[in-house]
Design a protein around this motif. Sequence first.
Motif, mmCIF file in Angstrom:
data_model
loop_
_atom_site.group_PDB
_atom_site.id
_atom_site.type_symbol
_atom_site.label_atom_id
_atom_site.label_comp_id
_atom_site.label_asym_id
_atom_site.label_seq_id
_atom_site.Cartn_x
_atom_site.Cartn_y
_atom_site.Cartn_z
ATOM 1 N N THR A 84 4.829 -8.042 14.097
ATOM 2 C CA THR A 84 4.185 -7.142 15.032
ATOM 3 C C THR A 84 2.719 -7.504 15.175
ATOM 4 O O THR A 84 2.001 -7.653 14.202
ATOM 5 N N SER A 127 13.288 10.730 19.022
ATOM 6 C CA SER A 127 13.300 10.251 17.627
ATOM 7 C C SER A 127 14.216 11.067 16.722
ATOM 8 O O SER A 127 14.339 10.786 15.536
ATOM 9 N N ASN A 133 5.119 -1.013 18.662
ATOM 10 C CA ASN A 133 5.718 0.323 18.750
ATOM 11 C C ASN A 133 4.781 1.286 19.479
ATOM 12 O O ASN A 133 5.227 2.134 20.255
ATOM 13 N N ASP A 134 3.483 1.156 19.203
ATOM 14 C CA ASP A 134 2.503 2.002 19.884
ATOM 15 C C ASP A 134 2.456 1.677 21.374
ATOM 16 O O ASP A 134 2.365 2.583 22.217
ATOM 17 N N GLU A 184 4.893 0.529 23.225
ATOM 18 C CA GLU A 184 6.102 1.087 23.833
ATOM 19 C C GLU A 184 5.982 2.596 23.989
ATOM 20 O O GLU A 184 6.374 3.163 25.006
ATOM 21 N N ARG A 185 5.408 3.255 23.015
ATOM 22 C CA ARG A 185 5.273 4.716 23.058
ATOM 23 C C ARG A 185 4.331 5.143 24.184
ATOM 24 O O ARG A 185 4.624 6.079 24.929
#
Length: 140
Positions: A2, A75, A46-47, A49-50
């Motif tokens: 990542t 989630s 991940n951030d 995508e969020r």
Amino acid sequence: MTKSLTIGAFAKAVGVRPDTIRYYERNALLADPGRTEAGYRIYDENDLERVRFIRKAQRLGFTLKEIAVLLSLRSSDTARAADVLAITTRKIADLKTQIADLMRIEAALTALADDCPVDAPVADCPILAHLATASNTSDR
């Protein structure tokens, strides 16, 4: 692996300003990020995508409160698609109400504009007269 991004690079990657990222963090839409030894915020895929999820939901008209619920459902191991559908159905009903309100406003403004004598002095403007009249409704 990542990739780690600073707040500036992260904000640019998702098309927002850094203060928007901080706002999402303050409102628990985005978790507090990790920090470098120097104290700089760092973000990962991940951030990204969020925040993309949040932005897309906003473009569809969901409020930040609704988005928080959607993120929570997303989630959850026990949530059902019906839970998401219920939120979406309420949003559709809200939008239909807003559309009806906007159509009513458009009709009122169109009627006022049609009644406006363009060559008359501003003192005779029906639009200004309507706006100055005390009323409990915003339409004609």
